[in-house]
Design a protein around this motif. Sequence first.
Motif, PDB file in Angstrom:
ATOM      1  N   ILE A   1       9.834  -5.354   9.038  1.00 25.02           N
ATOM      2  CA  ILE A   1       8.144  -5.735   8.732  1.00 25.02           C
ATOM      3  C   ILE A   1       7.536  -4.767   8.409  1.00 25.02           C
ATOM      4  O   ILE A   1       7.531  -3.564   9.015  1.00 25.02           O
ATOM      5  N   SER A   2       6.419  -5.119   7.567  1.00 32.47           N
ATOM      6  CA  SER A   2       5.398  -3.970   7.108  1.00 32.47           C
ATOM      7  C   SER A   2       4.099  -4.775   7.212  1.00 32.47           C
ATOM      8  O   SER A   2       3.891  -6.141   6.974  1.00 32.47           O
ATOM      9  N   VAL A   3       3.173  -4.207   7.737  1.00 31.69           N
ATOM     10  CA  VAL A   3       1.677  -4.598   7.748  1.00 31.69           C
ATOM     11  C   VAL A   3       0.792  -3.871   6.979  1.00 31.69           C
ATOM     12  O   VAL A   3       0.594  -2.501   7.173  1.00 31.69           O
ATOM     13  N   TYR A   4      -0.089  -4.429   5.857  1.00 27.42           N
ATOM     14  CA  TYR A   4      -1.025  -3.832   5.177  1.00 27.42           C
ATOM     15  C   TYR A   4      -2.245  -4.226   5.470  1.00 27.42           C
ATOM     16  O   TYR A   4      -2.369  -5.296   5.787  1.00 27.42           O
ATOM     17  N   ASN A   5      -3.270  -3.381   5.350  1.00 30.40           N
ATOM     18  CA  ASN A   5      -4.442  -3.578   5.346  1.00 30.40           C
ATOM     19  C   ASN A   5      -4.965  -4.289   3.939  1.00 30.40           C
ATOM     20  O   ASN A   5      -4.369  -4.293   2.945  1.00 30.40           O
ATOM     21  N   SER A   6      -6.379  -4.722   4.001  1.00 30.47           N
ATOM     22  CA  SER A   6      -6.901  -5.377   2.774  1.00 30.47           C
ATOM     23  C   SER A   6      -6.902  -4.322   1.587  1.00 30.47           C
ATOM     24  O   SER A   6      -7.024  -4.675   0.470  1.00 30.47           O
ATOM     25  N   LEU A   7      -6.889  -3.069   1.723  1.00 31.63           N
ATOM     26  CA  LEU A   7      -6.842  -2.073   0.699  1.00 31.63           C
ATOM     27  C   LEU A   7      -5.355  -1.739   0.193  1.00 31.63           C
ATOM     28  O   LEU A   7      -5.410  -0.961  -0.877  1.00 31.63           O
ATOM     29  N   GLY A   8      -4.449  -2.513   0.979  1.00 35.27           N
ATOM     30  CA  GLY A   8      -3.025  -2.126   0.398  1.00 35.27           C
ATOM     31  C   GLY A   8      -2.495  -1.028   0.940  1.00 35.27           C
ATOM     32  O   GLY A   8      -1.183  -0.521   0.751  1.00 35.27           O
ATOM     33  N   ARG A   9      -3.112  -0.456   2.241  1.00 36.35           N
ATOM     34  CA  ARG A   9      -2.507   0.899   2.790  1.00 36.35           C
ATOM     35  C   ARG A   9      -1.651   0.128   3.945  1.00 36.35           C
ATOM     36  O   ARG A   9      -1.963  -0.641   4.516  1.00 36.35           O
ATOM     37  N   ARG A  10      -0.382   0.704   4.082  1.00 38.13           N
ATOM     38  CA  ARG A  10       0.456   0.269   5.437  1.00 38.13           C
ATOM     39  C   ARG A  10       0.212   0.611   6.469  1.00 38.13           C
ATOM     40  O   ARG A  10       0.058   1.987   6.674  1.00 38.13           O
ATOM     41  N   GLU A  11      -0.148  -0.175   7.542  1.00 37.88           N
ATOM     42  CA  GLU A  11      -0.636   0.184   8.720  1.00 37.88           C
ATOM     43  C   GLU A  11       0.424   0.292   9.953  1.00 37.88           C
ATOM     44  O   GLU A  11       0.318   0.828  11.015  1.00 37.88           O
ATOM     45  N   TRP A  12       1.624  -0.533   9.624  1.00 34.85           N
ATOM     46  CA  TRP A  12       2.788  -0.892  10.744  1.00 34.85           C
ATOM     47  C   TRP A  12       3.962  -0.900   9.931  1.00 34.85           C
ATOM     48  O   TRP A  12       4.064  -1.568   9.166  1.00 34.85           O
TER      49      TRP A  12
ATOM     50  N   GLY B   1     -10.354  -7.176  10.504  1.00 34.83           N
ATOM     51  CA  GLY B   1     -10.064  -7.105   9.081  1.00 34.83           C
ATOM     52  C   GLY B   1      -9.149  -7.956   8.695  1.00 34.83           C
ATOM     53  O   GLY B   1      -8.411  -8.781   9.468  1.00 34.83           O
ATOM     54  N   VAL B   2      -8.614  -8.196   7.550  1.00 33.81           N
ATOM     55  CA  VAL B   2      -7.575  -9.162   6.810  1.00 33.81           C
ATOM     56  C   VAL B   2      -6.406  -8.026   6.723  1.00 33.81           C
ATOM     57  O   VAL B   2      -6.446  -7.135   6.110  1.00 33.81           O
ATOM     58  N   TYR B   3      -5.085  -8.649   6.968  1.00 34.34           N
ATOM     59  CA  TYR B   3      -3.998  -7.870   6.758  1.00 34.34           C
ATOM     60  C   TYR B   3      -2.978  -8.815   6.147  1.00 34.34           C
ATOM     61  O   TYR B   3      -3.080  -9.944   6.296  1.00 34.34           O
ATOM     62  N   PHE B   4      -1.956  -8.286   5.891  1.00 28.54           N
ATOM     63  CA  PHE B   4      -0.781  -8.968   5.009  1.00 28.54           C
ATOM     64  C   PHE B   4       0.442  -8.497   5.534  1.00 28.54           C
ATOM     65  O   PHE B   4       0.380  -7.297   5.725  1.00 28.54           O
ATOM     66  N   VAL B   5       1.307  -9.252   5.976  1.00 29.55           N
ATOM     67  CA  VAL B   5       2.477  -9.176   6.768  1.00 29.55           C
ATOM     68  C   VAL B   5       3.687  -9.657   5.880  1.00 29.55           C
ATOM     69  O   VAL B   5       3.889 -10.723   5.540  1.00 29.55           O
TER      70      VAL B   5
END
Length: 638
Positions: A585-596, A617-621
Amino acid sequence: MKYIRIIIMCIAIITTLLFGYQTDSVGMPMRDGIKLGTDIYRPFWNNPILKAPALIQRTPYERGWDDTYITLICDIMGYALVVQNLRGYGDSEGEPMVFWTDGWGDLQDGYDAVEWVAGRNWCNGKIGMIGASAHGMTQYYAAGALPPHLVCCAPMVAAPNLYRDCAFTGGEFRKALVETWLQGVDTPWLIDSVCNYPNYCNRWSIVDLSQKYNVAHYPMFHIEGWYDMYTDGVLDAFSELQKRFHNQKLFIGPWGHGDAWGTREQGDLVYPPNAEMDELSFINMLLDWYDYWIKDGGGPVPPPKVKFYLMGDCNTQDTTLWNRWVEADTWPLPQVVYKRYYLRENNLLDTIPPTISKIDTFIYNPANPCTTYGGREFIGLTHGYGPIDQRPIENRSDVLIFSTPPLSSPLTVIGKLKFILYASSDRYDTDWAIRVTDVYPDGRSILVTDNILMARHRHGFDREDSLIPNVCDTFNIDLWSTAQVFNTGHRLRVIISSSNYPRFEKNPNTGAPFQRDDPNFVVATQKVYRTPVYPSHLLLPVFPTQVNIKELARQGLGEEGLFTQSISRSPAFRLKLNGTKNVEISVYNSLGRREWYMKRSFTLGEHPIRLPSLPSGVYFVQARIGEKEKVQKIVVIK
């Protein structure tokens, strides 16, 4: 390719932050030329080329929405939001009509609103409806009018049948609710408009969704509370529509209306922390529902089709068999078996029918009615709402009490309770009021459910049949539904009286045409029969002890995957696996940086995964489970 999708979504979010949603206010024309005050919020990108679906809320209250939620719905989720005052409220023209212009009569404001929005050049013609209480009622009534462009609804804590569920429950006037609410929305003169129609008739049939069950085909997410004012109307709407169209969803928590919604504190009880839900959790459920039907095209209802809170002893911390969430495929539960609990000698409530003939007598004086303590209301009462201790009324001379011995094992009750009363009065009309309580070992008699029946309506709410004085008759009293475990050592209790005031109007016992606050009344002598021929009894929907409630809770879990709320303050995942799998599992912020990031093996079953605190904010999992991969968007709001 997966990273390109994430980058495109990130660009859309950044653009949203720079521009923001569009706003407009209009007078929306109805079929009779009356214009209704309407606010329209649209995504920043929305125009006649880039069209958007719309969510409509219709309200008798102020139209204001929190800016955060407008941004979420419009710019992040991509819906237009249309908020409209009902006829005669706010800056809407016309005369207010207590929802009677919102159904399928000569005026059909809900239908007209849906079709007007669908016809705007910025709308893609796909409409959902949103809102709770009065806003939910306008959804049910608009659905009954069958607007072609309505795709789905999600009514929360609302009355599908205005007569039965709201105004004249059991045929008796719902005094505290109707009077207090209509006064609160500054239309007190409408109280008499309601009271002018005390019997079910064409006036009520145009705001009774049961009249349209065969044709109201829309997917609906029914959200309700066990202590809410409209519980059984919602349950009936779900079960009847689900039987016909298989596109309904039901969610019921241990909550009342208004301030009691989503909280642990209910009346005299405090439920465990698992009973709490915040506003974002509900918004998340709703938006997932709209996305599924409006954006994704729908299909089989995502599991669980039914999710409800099974209530019980609040003095214990164990949530294994009660005070827990249960998932199922349908309602009512097919495993339930009705069991009779008879009125017996020595105030006993027993599964063995009476063998000797006895009659209990009490005097009902409308000048001194039995006071309401709790129940399914949220306004107009002095002594609280929901599960309130009934001991203050139990020593009255106009009350009969029957209780089981202390239970030797837990008794699980799930479904509609009914009371079959054999009784007589020396008057031409009266009321029969029944309360069912859970008696704790310390003596507290906590209300579980209650209801009333006006005797003249014992054969139907569309007709009046006077009593024959002093002749025993049969009264089938609908006590509505619950999901409750009566714990070992507790007792099940039935309380019988002829009033429950001011929750319901006092019956004057005269048999005269209905009049609220009728100054003319007579005292009645009431007789309750408990004989082999007339065995008054409680019908209890018992969940059999041989069926494991924990197994039932697993029935609606559905396919494996990573599940989370689309919107939350503290994001967390539920990982469901049908076998041992490698999970990444990867979590990215809205700028495309991986947060977790996480990678490990999990075994069969369900596993909670909590993320570290993330800023708004908005994140992508991005989740890879075995060979399957999925990307989903989540929103964090602090």
